[in-house]
Scaffold this active site. Structure first.
Site, PDB file in Angstrom:
ATOM      1  N   SER A   1       0.869  -1.183   0.000  1.00 19.27           N
ATOM      2  CA  SER A   1       0.000   0.000   0.000  1.00 19.27           C
ATOM      3  C   SER A   1       0.905   1.232   0.000  1.00 19.27           C
ATOM      4  O   SER A   1       2.080   1.124   0.385  1.00 19.27           O
ATOM      5  CB  SER A   1      -0.851  -0.002   1.273  1.00 19.27           C
ATOM      6  OG  SER A   1      -1.485   1.251   1.470  1.00 19.27           O
TER       7      SER A   1
ATOM      8  N   TYR B   1      -1.915  -1.013  10.320  1.00 17.77           N
ATOM      9  CA  TYR B   1      -2.056  -1.339   8.894  1.00 17.77           C
ATOM     10  C   TYR B   1      -0.729  -1.044   8.181  1.00 17.77           C
ATOM     11  O   TYR B   1      -0.181  -1.895   7.461  1.00 17.77           O
ATOM     12  CB  TYR B   1      -3.190  -0.512   8.285  1.00 17.77           C
ATOM     13  CG  TYR B   1      -3.437  -0.772   6.810  1.00 17.77           C
ATOM     14  CD1 TYR B   1      -4.054  -1.941   6.387  1.00 17.77           C
ATOM     15  CD2 TYR B   1      -3.064   0.164   5.845  1.00 17.77           C
ATOM     16  CE1 TYR B   1      -4.290  -2.175   5.037  1.00 17.77           C
ATOM     17  CE2 TYR B   1      -3.297  -0.065   4.492  1.00 17.77           C
ATOM     18  CZ  TYR B   1      -3.918  -1.235   4.086  1.00 17.77           C
ATOM     19  OH  TYR B   1      -4.147  -1.463   2.756  1.00 17.77           O
TER      20      TYR B   1
HETATM   21  P1  NDP Z   1     -11.641  -5.676  -0.883  1.00 18.57           P
HETATM   22  O1  NDP Z   1     -12.201  -5.572   0.478  1.00 18.57           O
HETATM   23  O2  NDP Z   1     -12.545  -5.469  -2.037  1.00 18.57           O
HETATM   24  O3  NDP Z   1     -10.881  -7.050  -1.072  1.00 18.57           O
HETATM   25  C1  NDP Z   1     -10.227  -7.692  -0.019  1.00 18.57           C
HETATM   26  C2  NDP Z   1     -10.110  -9.148  -0.351  1.00 18.57           C
HETATM   27  O4  NDP Z   1      -9.401  -9.817   0.701  1.00 18.57           O
HETATM   28  C3  NDP Z   1     -11.474  -9.814  -0.468  1.00 18.57           C
HETATM   29  O5  NDP Z   1     -11.441 -10.699  -1.554  1.00 18.57           O
HETATM   30  C4  NDP Z   1     -11.606 -10.598   0.829  1.00 18.57           C
HETATM   31  O6  NDP Z   1     -12.361 -11.768   0.609  1.00 18.57           O
HETATM   32  C5  NDP Z   1     -10.146 -10.952   1.071  1.00 18.57           C
HETATM   33  N1  NDP Z   1      -9.863 -11.319   2.462  1.00 18.57           N
HETATM   34  C6  NDP Z   1     -10.010 -10.590   3.589  1.00 18.57           C
HETATM   35  N2  NDP Z   1      -9.696 -11.326   4.667  1.00 18.57           N
HETATM   36  C7  NDP Z   1      -9.334 -12.552   4.202  1.00 18.57           C
HETATM   37  C8  NDP Z   1      -8.921 -13.746   4.816  1.00 18.57           C
HETATM   38  N3  NDP Z   1      -8.794 -13.874   6.147  1.00 18.57           N
HETATM   39  N4  NDP Z   1      -8.636 -14.813   4.032  1.00 18.57           N
HETATM   40  C9  NDP Z   1      -8.768 -14.731   2.695  1.00 18.57           C
HETATM   41  N5  NDP Z   1      -9.163 -13.626   2.054  1.00 18.57           N
HETATM   42  C10 NDP Z   1      -9.440 -12.547   2.808  1.00 18.57           C
HETATM   43  O7  NDP Z   1     -10.454  -4.599  -0.920  1.00 18.57           O
HETATM   44  P2  NDP Z   1      -9.224  -4.350  -1.927  1.00 18.57           P
HETATM   45  O8  NDP Z   1      -9.429  -5.008  -3.209  1.00 18.57           O
HETATM   46  O9  NDP Z   1      -8.987  -2.900  -1.894  1.00 18.57           O
HETATM   47  O10 NDP Z   1      -8.038  -5.043  -1.117  1.00 18.57           O
HETATM   48  C11 NDP Z   1      -7.058  -5.865  -1.709  1.00 18.57           C
HETATM   49  C12 NDP Z   1      -5.700  -5.504  -1.133  1.00 18.57           C
HETATM   50  O11 NDP Z   1      -5.359  -4.184  -1.536  1.00 18.57           O
HETATM   51  C13 NDP Z   1      -5.611  -5.514   0.386  1.00 18.57           C
HETATM   52  O12 NDP Z   1      -4.423  -6.151   0.771  1.00 18.57           O
HETATM   53  C14 NDP Z   1      -5.553  -4.038   0.737  1.00 18.57           C
HETATM   54  O13 NDP Z   1      -4.887  -3.817   1.958  1.00 18.57           O
HETATM   55  C15 NDP Z   1      -4.776  -3.499  -0.450  1.00 18.57           C
HETATM   56  N6  NDP Z   1      -4.884  -2.066  -0.708  1.00 18.57           N
HETATM   57  C16 NDP Z   1      -6.076  -1.492  -1.037  1.00 18.57           C
HETATM   58  C17 NDP Z   1      -6.170  -0.136  -1.250  1.00 18.57           C
HETATM   59  C18 NDP Z   1      -7.463   0.543  -1.545  1.00 18.57           C
HETATM   60  O14 NDP Z   1      -7.511   1.793  -1.517  1.00 18.57           O
HETATM   61  N7  NDP Z   1      -8.530  -0.179  -1.829  1.00 18.57           N
HETATM   62  C19 NDP Z   1      -4.962   0.732  -1.191  1.00 18.57           C
HETATM   63  C20 NDP Z   1      -3.764   0.024  -0.860  1.00 18.57           C
HETATM   64  C21 NDP Z   1      -3.726  -1.317  -0.642  1.00 18.57           C
HETATM   65  P3  NDP Z   1     -13.309 -12.522   1.654  1.00 18.57           P
HETATM   66  O15 NDP Z   1     -13.910 -11.495   2.552  1.00 18.57           O
HETATM   67  O16 NDP Z   1     -14.291 -13.219   0.751  1.00 18.57           O
HETATM   68  O17 NDP Z   1     -12.396 -13.493   2.359  1.00 18.57           O
END
Ligand code: NDP
Length: 247
Positions: free
Chosen positions: A141, A154
């Site tokens: 991030s 985070y």
């Molecule tokens: P979303 O919330 O849309 O996606 C997060 C994903 O992580 C979901 O598919 C969720 O699936 C999965 N997830 C969460 N917990 C678990 C777990 N315990 N086991 C398996 N899967 C898990 O958000 P983003 O697409 O934004 O996030 C993706 C990545 O991008 C993250 O690492 C986030 O920190 C990073 N990021 C995002 C930014 C933003 O502005 N959006 C900026 C910088 C980094 P499910 O709940 O079905 O398990």
């Protein structure tokens, strides 16, 4: 070898950046194996990819569980006959000031954002080492390259995975195993991520900010696709992805 025909495992594939990436690389001919906890969402995405002529499979995966992460990686090998890339993307962002002592959120972030990535690394490393090839891409991030108030834990997890990716790259170069690593530093991307915030004031403030400046997750998907598309001898290892409107 380009994206086409590569076998790519993606965690956090049920929404946001993971979903957008799965759809894009599958459209470009990759075989994708999706992991996350919400099975109905994974099923729907696999159906969408197949309807579009692509190849995909899923396994319900909680990245906190090393056996489930290993099963996800093993599915890629059994279903598609190989393993080229893991995209460690699962994550949560329950930001809050440290003084609030939201220790459950702290532990969840360490377990998912850091230990979940370690589980992914451990699951692919024996295969990548023995085949002397493989790519590990991790969603850090902008909070993994600079500090933000409210983002203490985070940011700590995201700084940590950045270090991990760089050290794997260096050790692999020394050991001659050709394992390439990529760290992604996205800024405000409109996904479901803000839903993980448990502090209402933080959620409201970040929600308003994202509404103003956020961009869609296909911006990150295109960068991942580009990184996978590089020749074996080229390691494009760090990317920041900012919305034009974000200072
Ligand atoms: P979303 O919330 O849309 O996606 C997060 C994903 O992580 C979901 O598919 C969720 O699936 C999965 N997830 C969460 N917990 C678990 C777990 N315990 N086991 C398996 N899967 C898990 O958000 P983003 O697409 O934004 O996030 C993706 C990545 O991008 C993250 O690492 C986030 O920190 C990073 N990021 C995002 C930014 C933003 O502005 N959006 C900026 C910088 C980094 P499910 O709940 O079905 O398990």
């Amino acid at each position: 070898m380009a994206v086409k025909d590569k076998v790519i495992v993606i965690t956090g594939a049920s929404s946001g950046i993971g979903e957008a990436t799965a759809k894009l690389v599958a459209k470009n001919g990759a075989k994708v194996v999706l992991g996350a906890r919400r099975e109905a969402r994974l099923q729907e995405i696999v159906s969408d990819i197949e309807a579009d002529g692509g190849q995909a499979a899923y396994s319900v995966t909680d990245v906190r569980n090393p056996d489930e992460v290993q099963a996800l990686v093993d599915l890629a090998k059994s279903k598609f006959g190989g393993l080229d890339v893991i995209f460690n993307n699962a994550g949560i962002m329950p930001n809050s000031p440290i003084s609030e002592l939201k220790t459950k959120d702290w532990n969840d972030m360490v377990d998912i954002n850091l230990k979940g990535v370690l589980n992914g690394v451990a699951a692919v490393m024996p295969t990548f080492t023995s085949q002397k090839s493989g790519q590990i891409i991790t969603t850090s991030s902008v909070a993994g390259i600079k500090s933000f108030a409210g983002s203490g834990v985070y940011g700590a997890t995201k700084f940590a995975v950045r270090n991990l990716m760089e050290v794997i790259r260096m050790e692999s170069a020394q050991e001659g195993t050709n394992i390439r690593t990529v760290s992604l530093y996205p800024a405000a991307i409109n996904t479901e991520l803000l839903g993980s915030i448990t502090d209402k004031k933080v959620a409201d403030n970040m929600g308003a900010f994202y509404k103003q400046v956020g961009i869609t997750p296909d911006a990150v998907a295109r960068v991942v696709n580009f990184a996978i598309d590089q020749p074996e001898s080229v390691n494009v290892n760090e990317f920041t992805i900012y919305p034009t409107k974000q200072a």
